[in-house]
Design an enzyme around this catalytic site. Structure first.
Site, PDB file in Angstrom:
ATOM      1  N   CYS A   1      14.748   7.887   5.775  1.00  0.00           N
ATOM      2  CA  CYS A   1      13.652   8.106   4.834  1.00  0.00           C
ATOM      3  C   CYS A   1      12.307   8.039   5.555  1.00  0.00           C
ATOM      4  CB  CYS A   1      13.619   7.118   3.686  1.00  0.00           C
ATOM      5  SG  CYS A   1      15.033   7.246   2.590  1.00  0.00           S
TER       6      CYS A   1
ATOM      7  N   LYS B   1      17.778  10.466  11.615  1.00  0.00           N
ATOM      8  CA  LYS B   1      17.540  10.077  13.008  1.00  0.00           C
ATOM      9  C   LYS B   1      17.611   8.553  13.199  1.00  0.00           C
ATOM     10  CE  LYS B   1      15.962  11.255  17.194  1.00  0.00           C
ATOM     11  NZ  LYS B   1      16.949  11.955  18.029  1.00  0.00           N
TER      12      LYS B   1
HETATM   13  C1  AGP Z   1      23.046  10.956  18.177  1.00  0.00           C
HETATM   14  O1  AGP Z   1      22.924  12.318  18.256  1.00  0.00           O
HETATM   15  C2  AGP Z   1      22.915  10.391  16.851  1.00  0.00           C
HETATM   16  N1  AGP Z   1      21.712  10.807  16.247  1.00  0.00           N
HETATM   17  C3  AGP Z   1      23.281   8.921  16.699  1.00  0.00           C
HETATM   18  O2  AGP Z   1      24.579   8.724  17.159  1.00  0.00           O
HETATM   19  C4  AGP Z   1      22.347   7.861  17.336  1.00  0.00           C
HETATM   20  O3  AGP Z   1      22.482   7.871  18.722  1.00  0.00           O
HETATM   21  C5  AGP Z   1      22.702   6.473  16.763  1.00  0.00           C
HETATM   22  O4  AGP Z   1      22.472   6.484  15.384  1.00  0.00           O
HETATM   23  C6  AGP Z   1      21.947   5.361  17.412  1.00  0.00           C
HETATM   24  O5  AGP Z   1      20.570   5.540  17.274  1.00  0.00           O
HETATM   25  P1  AGP Z   1      19.541   4.711  18.151  1.00  0.00           P
HETATM   26  O6  AGP Z   1      19.718   5.119  19.565  1.00  0.00           O
HETATM   27  O7  AGP Z   1      18.197   5.065  17.600  1.00  0.00           O
HETATM   28  O8  AGP Z   1      19.874   3.257  17.960  1.00  0.00           O
END
Ligand code: AGP
Length: 603
Positions: free
Chosen positions: A2, A598
């Protein structure tokens, strides 16, 4: 997950395009629904919202035409309540006097809703952002002013969140009207422009308007007036004095710069961000304390989720093999539930997170603290919770990564681990760092056509395996995640030697299995390829040129000659590109894969 943005001016003006631009820049945080609210000088609230992405909703509800002196936009990634008109944010209170939106997670939402309904409030949906508005309404109805009502409401809301709220009637003695925002665990930054002030979950929506940034800390609330902001501690209402900073980093990251997607742009930025990271590491005084904490640790845990976890798998191989340091990669929630219980002050926990806000990672941090173990952060977003809560941290120096699939941040995570392991190395030839950015460029160029070919081969198929061995296990897992994340194909990643322990039964003639091989593992991979080939499976290999592999496989993606460790760094590039091309072939938007966000600030 969000995104919220709010802005305040002294007079009515067209706000629609400004809110839409801010919304587009926050879209990486959620895109299940979008909503805008404006409040004009007469206190009329115009609220328009719906399910879908920014531009779809903007067209359906003419969001660009909205006007007022105060405005809010919210991008939702659904957690409480399905994506629907009622659950789309912003929300009104019962009588339509307040309008607000949140990001984060109110964990006691169900209990609060029941209470609000029992008290006779008009609760329209099931979303927890609506509960934030009703929580404030409760105290406004008791006669409190907005600041007091928000402070009291914060005492009723459990979870990590930030929210922004406006009252249609509220005005200062000079007639100016404010917006309020509060931060408790989720991102919140304030921007001060020459004509007004704004607040957002994150900087990309603010930096086009101003480089004067005020960071809000957890447990603080901010009242935005057109010409000033008031920062307060929520706990006792005392005013906090903090000067805005000048934010100097350019916002090129928020533009596609001629590429079709942010993902494509970010893949091609990898040589540049790698060079910047190496430059930073060579010069930074932060590196030595970080190294010392690892060097002196009894055990080192590398903890992250998703892509960051895959970087930890490669990183752990580097620390063990190059530096003889016992490093263990663990998924963050599993670490919290298991190994955190055995931590001792002599251990080091390296928490790895692009966003620095991932709840699973912050939970692992919280679980580690009581042990006295050293907490080390590796993060891309400066100012994130992980940065503040770590004993020492190292940045990934990638600039903003907008596309939901992580690419350049993964590469710099692996690069950072290799750099640290190389500094701690006990034997072998040190890495020729000068060559690395060029090697990444060379790889991007040489594997582009083969990556398109891999996408062609895999596109007709609904399922496949990506296998790695030793240092390349993390690469295979990362390639598989990338592919499923943006092409929605089912692709499983695993250790190539494990394949025979069960999954081999899935192989039928032409069944696709992709192998990632570092030079020293070629012989072992040949065995694993043969196990697939003799059952009619189709093998694709990513490796530097090797005569034995060449004779064994069906498709060969040749990687530049880079040696064992650097192969584990660059081998991800053809997989990033193949996933990107396959996503396009299937007609998807790789930047915003369905159902994802993200930054995952929920359990
Ligand atoms: C990767 O393409 C994803 N968006 C996801 O696996 C991400 O790496 C995961 O949610 C961890 O996020 P962070 O590195 O911000 O902790």
């Amino acid at each position: 997950m969000c995104g919220i943005f709010g802005i305040v001016y002294a007079t009515d003006r067209p706000l629609g395009d400004l809110l839409l631009d801010a919304g587009r820049r926050l879209a990486y945080r959620g895109y299940d629904s979008v909503g805008c609210a404006t409040v004009d000088a007469k206190g009329t609230i115009d609220l328009r919202k719906g399910v879908g992405r920014v531009d779809e909703v903007a067209e359906r509800f003419a969001l660009g035409e909205m006007a007022g002196r105060r405005g809010i936009v919210q991008l939702r990634w659904a957690t409480f309540g399905a994506p629907s008109h009622e659950n789309a944010q912003p929300h009104l209170d019962s009588d339509g006097d307040l309008v607000g939106a949140h990001n984060g997670n109110i964990v006691n939402n169900t209990v609060l809703r029941e209470r609000f309904i029992a008290e006779g409030m008009t609760v329209r949906g099931t979303n927890d952002g609506e509960s934030c508005v009703h929580a404030v309404e409760r105290y406004v109805d008791q006669g409190l002013g907005m600041v007091e009502a928000i402070r009291r409401a914060a005492g009723d809301l459990q979870g990590d969140y930030a929210f922004v709220i406006a009252s249609r009637d509220e005005a200062g003695s000079d007639g100016k009207q404010p917006l309020h925002a509060i931060k408790n665990g989720s991102g919140l930054v304030v921007g001060i422009t020459p004509e007004g002030t704004c607040v957002s979950s994150d900087l990309p929506s603010i930096l086009p308007l101003t480089d004067r940034i005020l960071r809000v800390e957890d447990g603080e609330m901010v009242t935005l007036w057109p010409d000033r902001v008031e920062l307060r501690r929520v706990v006792d209402g005392t005013l906090v004095s903090r000067e805005p900073e000048r934010f100097t980093e350019g916002m090129d990251a928020a533009e596609k710069g001629g590429y079709a997607h942010f993902m494509e742009k970010e893949i091609h930025e990898q040589p540049k961000v790698a060079a910047e990271l190496l430059h930073w590491l060579d010069a930074s005084p932060h590196v030595e304390p970080f190294l010392e904490a690892i060097r002196s640790a009894r055990r080192v845990y590398l903890v992250g989720c998703g892509t960051s976890h895959h970087a930890c798998l490669v990183g752990a191989a580097y620390f063990n093999r190059l530096a003889g340091i016992p490093a263990v990669p663990v998924l963050a929630p599993q670490f919290t539930e298991t190994l955190a219980a055995t931590l001792a002050p002599e251990d080091a926990v390296v928490l790895v997170s692009q966003s620095g806000e991932t709840k699973d990672v912050l939970n692992a941090l919280r679980a580690s603290r009581p042990s006295g173990a050293r907490i080390l952060g590796v993060l891309n977003v400066l100012g994130s919770a992980l940065m503040h809560r770590s004993d020492h941290y190292l940045p990934l120096a990638c600039g903003y990564e907008i596309s939901v699939p992580a690419t350049k941040t993964y590469l710099n995570q692996v690069l950072l681990f290799l750099y640290l392991a190389d500094r701690l190395r006990r034997s072998g030839t040190p890495i020729d760092w000068e060559r690395v950015p060029e090697l990444i460029s060379e790889t991007l160029e040489s594997v582009d056509a083969p990556a398109r070919r891999v996408a062609e081969l895999l596109d007709p198929l609904a399922e496949m395996y990506f296998l790695g061995y030793g240092m390349t296990l993390g690469v295979a897992l990362e390639g598989a995640l990338k592919l499923k994340e943006i092409s929605y194909a089912h692709c499983e990643g695993m250790l190539s030697s494990e394949f025979k322990h069960g999954p081999l039964s899935a192989v039928y003639p032409e069944y696709p299995v992709l192998f990632v091989a570092a030079p020293r593992d070629a012989e072992m991979i040949v065995n694993h390829v043969n196990e697939v080939a003799c059952r009619g499976g189709r093998s694709i290999v990513l490796a530097t040129e090797d005569p034995l592999l060449r004779r064994t496989v069906d498709e060969y993606v040749v990687l530049p000659d880079a040696g064992q460790e650097l192969t584990a760094l660059i081998a991800v590039i053809p997989l990033q590109l193949a996933s990107y091309y396959m996503s396009l072939k299937r007609g998807y938007d790789p930047d915003f894969p369905r159902n994802l966000s993200k930054t995952l600030t929920v359990d």
